[in-house]
Design an enzyme around this catalytic site. Structure first.
Site, mmCIF file in Angstrom:
data_model
loop_
_atom_site.group_PDB
_atom_site.id
_atom_site.type_symbol
_atom_site.label_atom_id
_atom_site.label_comp_id
_atom_site.label_asym_id
_atom_site.label_seq_id
_atom_site.Cartn_x
_atom_site.Cartn_y
_atom_site.Cartn_z
ATOM 1 N N ASP A 82 47.726 9.730 49.092
ATOM 2 C CA ASP A 82 47.796 8.377 49.255
ATOM 3 C C ASP A 82 46.444 7.643 49.890
ATOM 4 O O ASP A 82 45.862 8.381 50.507
ATOM 5 C CB ASP A 82 48.997 7.703 49.951
ATOM 6 C CG ASP A 82 49.392 6.540 49.659
ATOM 7 O OD1 ASP A 82 50.372 6.059 49.181
ATOM 8 O OD2 ASP A 82 48.567 5.453 50.337
ATOM 9 N N ILE A 83 45.794 6.367 49.706
ATOM 10 C CA ILE A 83 44.654 6.106 49.990
ATOM 11 C C ILE A 83 45.001 5.538 51.422
ATOM 12 O O ILE A 83 43.687 5.295 52.221
ATOM 13 C CB ILE A 83 44.017 4.959 49.057
ATOM 14 C CG1 ILE A 83 42.590 4.872 49.246
ATOM 15 C CG2 ILE A 83 44.798 3.513 49.149
ATOM 16 C CD1 ILE A 83 42.012 4.048 48.464
ATOM 17 N N ASN A 103 60.151 3.762 46.387
ATOM 18 C CA ASN A 103 60.384 2.368 46.659
ATOM 19 C C ASN A 103 60.607 1.879 45.253
ATOM 20 O O ASN A 103 59.842 2.038 44.373
ATOM 21 C CB ASN A 103 59.083 1.872 46.995
ATOM 22 C CG ASN A 103 58.780 2.133 48.562
ATOM 23 O OD1 ASN A 103 60.019 2.684 49.244
ATOM 24 N ND2 ASN A 103 57.533 2.562 49.183
ATOM 25 N N VAL A 108 52.859 -0.793 43.601
ATOM 26 C CA VAL A 108 52.393 -0.459 42.453
ATOM 27 C C VAL A 108 53.352 -0.114 41.300
ATOM 28 O O VAL A 108 54.424 0.684 41.668
ATOM 29 C CB VAL A 108 51.339 0.662 42.600
ATOM 30 C CG1 VAL A 108 50.861 1.252 41.418
ATOM 31 C CG2 VAL A 108 50.438 0.410 43.846
ATOM 32 N N HIS A 151 56.558 6.243 41.051
ATOM 33 C CA HIS A 151 55.700 7.448 41.849
ATOM 34 C C HIS A 151 56.654 7.822 43.013
ATOM 35 O O HIS A 151 57.545 6.957 43.364
ATOM 36 C CB HIS A 151 54.639 6.807 42.473
ATOM 37 C CG HIS A 151 54.473 5.641 43.131
ATOM 38 N ND1 HIS A 151 54.552 4.299 42.486
ATOM 39 C CD2 HIS A 151 54.466 5.239 44.501
ATOM 40 C CE1 HIS A 151 54.619 3.332 43.470
ATOM 41 N NE2 HIS A 151 54.668 3.940 44.591
ATOM 42 N N HIS A 192 56.643 9.299 46.782
ATOM 43 C CA HIS A 192 55.959 9.495 48.036
ATOM 44 C C HIS A 192 56.671 10.874 48.499
ATOM 45 O O HIS A 192 57.731 10.914 48.903
ATOM 46 C CB HIS A 192 56.082 8.391 48.946
ATOM 47 C CG HIS A 192 55.526 6.963 48.544
ATOM 48 N ND1 HIS A 192 54.469 6.530 49.018
ATOM 49 C CD2 HIS A 192 56.211 6.118 47.734
ATOM 50 C CE1 HIS A 192 54.362 5.257 48.771
ATOM 51 N NE2 HIS A 192 55.356 4.996 47.859
HETATM 52 P P1 5GP Z 1 54.617 1.579 46.717
HETATM 53 O O1 5GP Z 1 54.153 0.367 47.721
HETATM 54 O O2 5GP Z 1 54.475 1.100 45.354
HETATM 55 O O3 5GP Z 1 55.665 2.411 46.806
HETATM 56 O O4 5GP Z 1 53.469 2.471 47.026
HETATM 57 C C1 5GP Z 1 52.180 2.446 46.383
HETATM 58 C C2 5GP Z 1 51.211 3.145 47.406
HETATM 59 O O5 5GP Z 1 50.022 3.313 46.607
HETATM 60 C C3 5GP Z 1 50.784 2.789 48.706
HETATM 61 O O6 5GP Z 1 51.527 3.909 49.619
HETATM 62 C C4 5GP Z 1 49.266 2.701 48.777
HETATM 63 O O7 5GP Z 1 48.652 2.960 49.798
HETATM 64 C C5 5GP Z 1 48.708 3.547 47.478
HETATM 65 N N1 5GP Z 1 47.567 2.998 46.590
HETATM 66 C C6 5GP Z 1 47.364 1.745 46.394
HETATM 67 N N2 5GP Z 1 46.159 1.706 45.841
HETATM 68 C C7 5GP Z 1 45.702 2.901 45.840
HETATM 69 C C8 5GP Z 1 44.659 3.607 45.243
HETATM 70 O O8 5GP Z 1 43.664 3.105 44.846
HETATM 71 N N3 5GP Z 1 44.510 5.115 45.620
HETATM 72 C C9 5GP Z 1 45.432 5.749 46.132
HETATM 73 N N4 5GP Z 1 45.228 6.938 45.926
HETATM 74 N N5 5GP Z 1 46.451 5.251 46.364
HETATM 75 C C10 5GP Z 1 46.587 3.835 46.480
#
Ligand code: 5GP
Ligand code: ZN
Length: 115
Positions: free
Chosen positions: A31-32, A88, A97, A101, A103
């Site tokens: 994760d970034i 999520n 996103v 996915h 985590h």
């Molecule tokens: P969500 O909030 O949808 O459950 O998780 C999306 C995750 O994607 C977040 O933890 C966010 O930090 C990660 N994320 C968003 N953009 C990028 C990216 O460009 N690269 C990577 N590696 N992770 C990302």
């Protein structure tokens, strides 16, 4: 591939990521914005928006994602200490996103329930 999807672009290699694992069904990358010493996202190569959009056809993929998550946790060395697995889902679930996915968070203790 969904042209507007960030994770589809990462899977295709159009956006760089630090991959920790990949096979024919899924890709795992860091994760970034890590929320723990280890924070890996495990994503299916097939685009579907969320767990809410999963169907019976996705049964094998969903099982594979969880088994892969457990395998990465063992590989990282914190499986016995424990870890947190999160999917999520949609707005109230905190999903940002919209490509399903998992985590994997590890390397520190977690409290429950999360915020
Ligand atoms: P969500 O909030 O949808 O459950 O998780 C999306 C995750 O994607 C977040 O933890 C966010 O930090 C990660 N994320 C968003 N953009 C990028 C990216 O460009 N690269 C990577 N590696 N992770 C990302
Ligand atoms: Zn996608």
């Amino acid at each position: 591939m969904n042209e507007n999807c960030l994770f589809c672009k990462i899977i295709a290699g159009e956006i760089p990521s630090a991959r920790v694992y990949e096979d024919e069904i899924c890709v795992a990358f860091n994760d970034i914005s890590p929320q723990a010493p280890t924070h890996v996202l495990i994503v299916p190569r097939e685009h579907f928006a969320s767990l809410d959009k999963a169907e019976a056809d996705h049964r094998e993929t969903l099982g594979h994602l969880l088994l892969t998550t457990a395998q990465i946790a063992r590989q990282k060395g914190f499986a016995e200490d424990g870890y947190r697995v999160v999917i999520n889902t949609n707005a109230d679930g905190g999903q940002t996103v919209f490509h399903l996915h998992v985590h994997l968070l590890g390397g520190r203790p977690f409290i429950f329930p999360p915020g």
